[in-house]
Design an enzyme around this catalytic site. Structure first.
Site, PDB file in Angstrom:
ATOM      1  N   GLU A   1       2.074  24.715 -21.171  1.00 15.27           N
ATOM      2  CA  GLU A   1       2.225  26.032 -21.766  1.00 15.27           C
ATOM      3  C   GLU A   1       3.198  26.012 -22.944  1.00 15.27           C
ATOM      4  O   GLU A   1       2.982  26.676 -23.963  1.00 15.27           O
ATOM      5  CB  GLU A   1       2.716  27.032 -20.707  1.00 15.27           C
ATOM      6  CG  GLU A   1       1.768  27.218 -19.524  1.00 15.27           C
ATOM      7  CD  GLU A   1       2.064  26.291 -18.372  1.00 15.27           C
ATOM      8  OE1 GLU A   1       1.831  26.690 -17.225  1.00 15.27           O
ATOM      9  OE2 GLU A   1       2.538  25.144 -18.611  1.00 15.27           O
TER      10      GLU A   1
ATOM     11  N   LEU B   1       0.023  -8.529  -8.296  1.00 13.69           N
ATOM     12  CA  LEU B   1      -0.171  -7.083  -8.172  1.00 13.69           C
ATOM     13  C   LEU B   1       0.353  -6.318  -9.389  1.00 13.69           C
ATOM     14  O   LEU B   1       0.957  -5.251  -9.273  1.00 13.69           O
ATOM     15  CB  LEU B   1       0.495  -6.544  -6.894  1.00 13.69           C
ATOM     16  CG  LEU B   1       0.038  -7.165  -5.572  1.00 13.69           C
ATOM     17  CD1 LEU B   1       0.753  -6.487  -4.405  1.00 13.69           C
ATOM     18  CD2 LEU B   1      -1.466  -7.072  -5.401  1.00 13.69           C
TER      19      LEU B   1
ATOM     20  N   GLY C   1      -6.270  -7.094   2.908  1.00 13.86           N
ATOM     21  CA  GLY C   1      -7.386  -7.766   3.528  1.00 13.86           C
ATOM     22  C   GLY C   1      -8.098  -6.864   4.528  1.00 13.86           C
ATOM     23  O   GLY C   1      -7.790  -5.671   4.657  1.00 13.86           O
TER      24      GLY C   1
ATOM     25  N   LEU D   1      -7.216  -2.884   5.641  1.00 10.26           N
ATOM     26  CA  LEU D   1      -8.217  -1.883   5.283  1.00 10.26           C
ATOM     27  C   LEU D   1      -8.782  -1.194   6.522  1.00 10.26           C
ATOM     28  O   LEU D   1      -8.930   0.031   6.566  1.00 10.26           O
ATOM     29  CB  LEU D   1      -9.337  -2.535   4.477  1.00 10.26           C
ATOM     30  CG  LEU D   1      -8.959  -3.003   3.069  1.00 10.26           C
ATOM     31  CD1 LEU D   1     -10.035  -3.936   2.516  1.00 10.26           C
ATOM     32  CD2 LEU D   1      -8.753  -1.822   2.128  1.00 10.26           C
TER      33      LEU D   1
ATOM     34  N   ARG E   1      -5.229   0.039 -11.296  1.00 15.75           N
ATOM     35  CA  ARG E   1      -3.843  -0.115 -10.849  1.00 15.75           C
ATOM     36  C   ARG E   1      -2.891   0.697 -11.720  1.00 15.75           C
ATOM     37  O   ARG E   1      -1.950   1.322 -11.217  1.00 15.75           O
ATOM     38  CB  ARG E   1      -3.442  -1.593 -10.904  1.00 15.75           C
ATOM     39  CG  ARG E   1      -4.115  -2.478  -9.871  1.00 15.75           C
ATOM     40  CD  ARG E   1      -3.685  -3.925 -10.053  1.00 15.75           C
ATOM     41  NE  ARG E   1      -4.274  -4.822  -9.066  1.00 15.75           N
ATOM     42  CZ  ARG E   1      -4.064  -6.130  -9.014  1.00 15.75           C
ATOM     43  NH1 ARG E   1      -3.253  -6.689  -9.917  1.00 15.75           N
ATOM     44  NH2 ARG E   1      -4.637  -6.863  -8.086  1.00 15.75           N
TER      45      ARG E   1
ATOM     46  N   ARG F   1      -1.457  -7.050 -15.670  1.00 12.79           N
ATOM     47  CA  ARG F   1      -1.393  -7.998 -16.781  1.00 12.79           C
ATOM     48  C   ARG F   1      -2.680  -8.042 -17.607  1.00 12.79           C
ATOM     49  O   ARG F   1      -2.670  -8.492 -18.749  1.00 12.79           O
ATOM     50  CB  ARG F   1      -1.058  -9.403 -16.254  1.00 12.79           C
ATOM     51  CG  ARG F   1      -2.081  -9.949 -15.266  1.00 12.79           C
ATOM     52  CD  ARG F   1      -1.566 -11.187 -14.535  1.00 12.79           C
ATOM     53  NE  ARG F   1      -2.551 -11.670 -13.577  1.00 12.79           N
ATOM     54  CZ  ARG F   1      -2.714 -11.164 -12.363  1.00 12.79           C
ATOM     55  NH1 ARG F   1      -1.956 -10.146 -11.978  1.00 12.79           N
ATOM     56  NH2 ARG F   1      -3.614 -11.655 -11.542  1.00 12.79           N
TER      57      ARG F   1
ATOM     58  N   CYS G   1       7.749  28.229 -16.854  1.00 15.76           N
ATOM     59  CA  CYS G   1       6.740  28.575 -17.852  1.00 15.76           C
ATOM     60  C   CYS G   1       6.375  30.054 -17.788  1.00 15.76           C
ATOM     61  O   CYS G   1       5.912  30.629 -18.779  1.00 15.76           O
ATOM     62  CB  CYS G   1       5.497  27.718 -17.667  1.00 15.76           C
ATOM     63  SG  CYS G   1       5.783  25.982 -18.098  1.00 15.76           S
TER      64      CYS G   1
ATOM     65  N   GLU H   1      -5.181  -2.716  -1.615  1.00 15.57           N
ATOM     66  CA  GLU H   1      -5.960  -3.915  -1.935  1.00 15.57           C
ATOM     67  C   GLU H   1      -5.733  -5.001  -0.894  1.00 15.57           C
ATOM     68  O   GLU H   1      -5.797  -6.188  -1.194  1.00 15.57           O
ATOM     69  CB  GLU H   1      -5.604  -4.426  -3.332  1.00 15.57           C
ATOM     70  CG  GLU H   1      -6.021  -3.498  -4.461  1.00 15.57           C
ATOM     71  CD  GLU H   1      -5.965  -4.162  -5.826  1.00 15.57           C
ATOM     72  OE1 GLU H   1      -6.001  -5.408  -5.894  1.00 15.57           O
ATOM     73  OE2 GLU H   1      -5.886  -3.432  -6.833  1.00 15.57           O
TER      74      GLU H   1
ATOM     75  N   THR I   1      -2.542 -11.122   3.000  1.00 16.21           N
ATOM     76  CA  THR I   1      -2.937 -11.186   1.602  1.00 16.21           C
ATOM     77  C   THR I   1      -1.802 -11.719   0.744  1.00 16.21           C
ATOM     78  O   THR I   1      -2.010 -12.539  -0.165  1.00 16.21           O
ATOM     79  CB  THR I   1      -3.366  -9.791   1.094  1.00 16.21           C
ATOM     80  OG1 THR I   1      -4.492  -9.353   1.845  1.00 16.21           O
ATOM     81  CG2 THR I   1      -3.724  -9.829  -0.384  1.00 16.21           C
TER      82      THR I   1
END
Length: 347
Positions: A54, A210, A290, A294, A190, A213, A90, A288, A202
């Site tokens: 605003e 992680l 294993g 998950l 990511r 890059r 606002c 992410e 993992t």
């Protein structure tokens, strides 16, 4: 009139998304000032801690149009704030500029706002219209809404599978499933989330960094579930400038940019982790890990979205992918030879 409201609210959404990845833990918001069908000002929340949509909208009005502000309509995708945070309310900006009508996409779920902005405007004599493209406005900020309404981060499950449904070779040996082009997409994902989470298996077997890059955006906070606290310090998740949070049952060490946190009781491990992340203002997490991690999130019903990448090859043996329960397909698209599918949790 409803068609006109929808048209300008759509413009608010277009503006709001320009702040993607920069406003968290605040929401993405867009605002437009319209006078007799002509835009005289528009703006969006660019970055956390900076001016709200605003404010930027009013500031964009040209000098020759400034006299029209007091007879214009402001469209804003989220309820204007009525409290002092990092910036002034606002609602007071709108009132001080004598803007006579405000059209709002959806109410703000944040307790300090949540309806108070609408009440304040109406008390000041502003004509307020609500619920325009409400579903679309809420979906844009689904991370923000989940964070405040469910008191946990917005959770995205992600994994890559072979065409025959395996995610790793026998013995958890590493194997490339998705393409290099899809890897760039994953790194973009990511950069859009506040945190990225894996389990100890993992971290140990894949030794991932992680980071983002392969993309230009910021790297998320690295989150590792290591219940036994056994992971060695030389792993890449413990290196570099990106912060890492390790959740374990018994904190015995702290090193560099890594923070170790105890979690009890063990039978509600994930729920406790989510509560701590909520307290730390981690708005969203991409998981992410294993199959074990998950599946734990799926069993607990702790997920909002799943992104599954299917590579072009077959493994024929190894570790099977998790079974996604309660997921409804939303969209799918190809990235080179890979297929990417999105699912939403039907809770």
């Amino acid at each position: 009139m409803e068609i006109a409201h929808s048209f300008w609210m759509q413009r608010c959404l277009q503006l709001a998304v320009l702040g993607e990845g920069a406003t968290a833990p605040n929401p993405m918001v867009g605002a437009v000032l319209v006078h007799e069908g002509r835009v005289i000002g528009e703006g969006y929340h660019r970055r956390f801690g900076e001016a709200h949509a605003e404010v930027n909208c009013v500031a964009s009005v040209r000098e020759e149009d400034y006299g029209l502000v007091r007879v214009a309509t402001m469209y804003v995708s989220l309820e204007p704030c009525a409290h002092f945070g990092k910036t002034p309310p606002c609602t007071e900006l709108i009132i001080s500029h004598q803007i006579p009508r405000v059209v709002i996409g959806c109410e703000d779920p944040f307790a300090a706002v949540s309806g108070k902005g609408i009440v304040r405007l109406r008390e000041a004599g502003v004509d307020v219209v609500t619920g325009v493209l409400e579903t679309e406005c809420m979906r844009l900020n689904r991370r923000f809404f989940t964070f405040h309404l469910r008191k946990r981060p917005y959770l995205i499950l992600k994994w890559a599978r072979s065409r025959d449904g395996f995610i790793a070779l026998p013995g958890l040996r590493k194997v490339r499933i998705s393409s290099v082009l899809t890897d760039r997409l994953v790194h973009r994902w990511r950069s859009e989330e506040a945190g990225i989470l894996i389990g100890s298996h993992t971290a140990e077997y894949d030794d991932p960094a992680l980071t983002t890059r392969l993309w230009t955006g910021p790297s998320p906070i690295r989150i590792v579930l290591d219940r036994s606290g056994r992971l060695p310090d030389y792993l890449r998740v413990f290196q570099g400038s990106t912060p890492t949070m390790v959740f374990t049952r018994d904190v015995q060490r702290r090193k560099g940019a890594t923070e170790w946190l105890s979690v009890f009781p063990p039978q509600r491990f994930l729920e406790e982790v989510m509560g701590i992340l909520h307290e730390r203002q981690v708005l969203s997490v991409i998981v992410e890990g294993g199959a074990g991690v998950l599946e734990a999130f799926i069993r607990a019903g702790l997920w909002d979205e799943a992104r599954i990448i299917t590579g072009e090859g077959y493994l024929r043996d190894g570790l099977r992918e998790p079974i996604l329960e309660g997921g409804a397909p939303v969209k799918e698209f190809a990235v080179g030879s890979d297929l990417v599918r999105f699912f939403e949790h039907q809770s």
